[in-house]
Design a protein around this motif. Structure first.
Motif: not given
Length: 75
Positions: A26-34, A44-51
């Motif tokens: 989750h932390r990595n997704l947040v950083v990726y989104a940033e 962008i919402d980090p959760g929207k990166l998963i798909a």
């Protein structure tokens, strides 16, 4: 600009799926989104990166493509 594998997030009709992630992921997704937001200028919402990440992963998996095709399906 940072060279990320994911360059944009398509806005399609979603299918709801519940997923449990590790705190580290989750932390990595947040950083990726940033990073993506910094480079694109859009938050962008980090959760929207998963798909899109899963789609990209599956699209680049040669073993999956080979198995998929041998099962009679076409990509």
């Amino acid at each position: 600009m940072t060279k990320l594998k994911l360059s944009s997030v398509e806005d399609e009709k979603p299918v709801k799926v519940t997923v449990t992630l590790s705190a580290a992921l989750h932390r990595n997704l947040v950083v990726y989104a940033e990073i993506l937001a910094r480079d694109s200028g859009k938050a962008i919402d980090p959760g929207k990166l998963i798909a899109p990440m899963l789609e990209r992963f599956i699209a680049s998996d040669r073993g999956f493509r080979k198995a998929y095709r041998s099962s009679g399906n076409r990509l």
